[in-house]
Design a protein around this motif. Structure first.
Motif, short mmCIF file in Angstrom:
data_model
loop_
_atom_site.label_atom_id
_atom_site.label_comp_id
_atom_site.label_asym_id
_atom_site.label_seq_id
_atom_site.Cartn_x
_atom_site.Cartn_y
_atom_site.Cartn_z
N TYR A 174 0.84 -1.19 0.00
CA TYR A 174 0.00 0.00 0.00
C TYR A 174 0.88 1.24 0.00
CZ TYR A 174 -4.24 2.71 0.98
OH TYR A 174 -5.29 3.58 0.90
N PHE A 175 0.22 2.38 -0.17
CA PHE A 175 0.90 3.66 -0.14
C PHE A 175 1.36 3.98 1.29
CE2 PHE A 175 -2.50 3.89 -3.39
CZ PHE A 175 -1.68 3.87 -4.51
N PRO A 176 2.27 4.95 1.45
CA PRO A 176 2.76 5.29 2.80
C PRO A 176 1.73 6.11 3.57
CG PRO A 176 3.79 6.71 1.18
CD PRO A 176 2.99 5.71 0.40
N SER A 177 0.62 5.48 3.92
CA SER A 177 -0.45 6.15 4.65
C SER A 177 -1.31 5.10 5.34
CB SER A 177 -1.32 6.98 3.70
OG SER A 177 -2.02 6.14 2.80
N ARG A 178 -2.19 5.57 6.23
CA ARG A 178 -3.15 4.66 6.88
C ARG A 178 -4.20 4.22 5.87
NH1 ARG A 178 -4.18 8.21 12.44
NH2 ARG A 178 -1.97 8.62 12.85
N GLU B 291 -5.24 0.76 7.33
CA GLU B 291 -5.01 0.85 8.78
C GLU B 291 -5.96 -0.05 9.55
OE1 GLU B 291 -2.26 2.61 11.53
OE2 GLU B 291 -2.38 2.12 9.40
N VAL B 292 -7.17 -0.21 9.06
CA VAL B 292 -8.11 -1.10 9.74
C VAL B 292 -7.60 -2.54 9.71
CG1 VAL B 292 -9.52 -1.33 7.64
CG2 VAL B 292 -10.50 -1.87 9.86
N LEU C 23 -15.21 0.69 12.12
CA LEU C 23 -15.82 1.86 12.74
C LEU C 23 -14.82 2.60 13.62
CD1 LEU C 23 -18.24 3.66 13.30
CD2 LEU C 23 -19.03 1.98 14.99
N LEU C 24 -14.00 1.86 14.35
CA LEU C 24 -12.99 2.49 15.19
C LEU C 24 -12.00 3.30 14.36
CD1 LEU C 24 -11.62 2.96 17.93
CD2 LEU C 24 -10.37 0.81 17.57
N ASP C 25 -11.56 2.75 13.26
CA ASP C 25 -10.65 3.47 12.37
C ASP C 25 -11.29 4.76 11.88
OD1 ASP C 25 -8.28 3.73 10.66
OD2 ASP C 25 -9.60 3.18 9.00
N LEU C 26 -12.55 4.71 11.51
CA LEU C 26 -13.28 5.90 11.07
C LEU C 26 -13.32 6.95 12.17
CD1 LEU C 26 -15.34 7.15 8.89
CD2 LEU C 26 -17.10 6.20 10.38
N LEU C 27 -13.65 6.53 13.39
CA LEU C 27 -13.77 7.47 14.51
C LEU C 27 -12.42 8.08 14.88
CD1 LEU C 27 -16.26 5.47 16.77
CD2 LEU C 27 -16.79 7.39 15.26
N LEU C 28 -11.38 7.27 14.88
CA LEU C 28 -10.05 7.78 15.22
C LEU C 28 -9.59 8.81 14.19
CD1 LEU C 28 -8.27 4.47 16.32
CD2 LEU C 28 -8.89 6.38 17.80
N ASN C 29 -9.85 8.53 12.93
CA ASN C 29 -9.48 9.49 11.88
C ASN C 29 -10.26 10.79 12.00
OD1 ASN C 29 -7.59 7.78 10.78
ND2 ASN C 29 -8.95 6.99 9.19
N HIS C 30 -11.53 10.68 12.35
CA HIS C 30 -12.33 11.89 12.54
C HIS C 30 -11.82 12.72 13.72
CE1 HIS C 30 -15.17 10.42 9.58
NE2 HIS C 30 -15.86 11.54 9.70
N GLU D 273 4.67 3.30 13.98
CA GLU D 273 4.10 2.85 12.70
C GLU D 273 2.71 3.43 12.48
OE1 GLU D 273 7.38 0.30 13.78
OE2 GLU D 273 5.59 0.87 14.91
N HIS D 274 1.98 3.64 13.57
CA HIS D 274 0.66 4.26 13.45
C HIS D 274 0.74 5.78 13.60
CE1 HIS D 274 -3.66 4.89 13.94
NE2 HIS D 274 -3.37 5.64 14.99
N VAL D 275 1.39 6.22 14.65
CA VAL D 275 1.40 7.66 14.97
C VAL D 275 2.02 8.48 13.85
CG1 VAL D 275 2.31 9.39 16.57
CG2 VAL D 275 1.41 7.22 17.46
N ASN D 276 3.09 7.99 13.26
CA ASN D 276 3.82 8.76 12.25
C ASN D 276 3.31 8.53 10.82
OD1 ASN D 276 5.45 9.75 14.30
ND2 ASN D 276 6.96 8.11 14.06
#
Length: 209
Positions: free
Chosen positions: A8-12, A16-17, A156-163, A197-200
């Protein structure tokens, strides 16, 4: 070598889910980072069945399409409800999240600041169905479906964290806020969410946010 590989690309982004699910299930995986420059050259794109990433490998099984990958992982780890009824509800929640993610992308990619303002006005109406579903399931004290986690919870958690990063919005949604905190505190998942890996890792490679 871990049995799973995520290209994947260098992004969540869409992956990320998957990472959250695998981390919470105690699994390891290999990352193959595809830069936007490399993707633009076209060679890898041509090799992908639908001309899209992510590409996910589970041993000798290669999958494309993020929702198909999530369903595969849901079946692999018993994260697809305990019966046919719950599986249908898990699919329903996942499709609802998909709709909101697509809407968010359309709004922000066109004109980020203007789109963000309009999206924020509409957001309570988009979040209300998830708050309602939580309330209907053990008074919001459990998971989004049934009494055990499913791949829809990670979605859903991934969605909420991104928001919470893009548009903090949960102060008026008591059950969703508590749900997000509760899932994020699961030990293995908590460790991943606190990792570099997640935070950055940016939410979007295109928007660089």
């Amino acid at each position: 070598m871990p049995p799973y590989t995520i290209a994947y690309f260098p992004s969540r982004g869409r992956c990320e889910v998957m990472r959250m699910l695998l981390a919470d299930q105690g699994q390891s995986w290999k990352e193959e980072v595809v830069t936007l420059e490399a993707w633009g050259q076209g060679t890898l794109k041509v090799s992908c069945i639908f001309g899209q990433l992510p590409k996910f490998q589970d041993g000798d099984l290669t999958l494309y399409q993020s929702n198909a990958i999530l369903r595969h992982l849901g079946l692999s780890f018993g994260l697809y409800g305990k019966d046919q009824r719950e599986a249908a509800l898990v699919d329903m929640v996942n499709d609802g999240v998909e709709d909101l993610i697509r809407h968010l992308g359309q709004q922000l990619l066109c004109n980020y600041e203007e789109g963000k303002a309009q999206y924020l006005k509409e957001l309570p109406g988009h979040l209300k169905p998830f708050e309602t579903l939580l309330a209907q399931n053990n008074g919001g004290q459990s998971f989004i479906v049934g009494d055990q986690s499913s791949f829809a919870d990670y979605r859903l958690l991934d969605l909420l964290l991104n928001h919470e990063v893009l548009i903090p919005c949960l102060k008026d949604f008591r059950l969703l806020s508590a749900y997000m905190a509760r899932l994020s505190s699961r030990p293995k998942l908590k460790a991943f969410l606190a990792s570099p890996e997640h935070v950055n890792c940016p939410i979007s490679a295109l928007l660089k946010i």
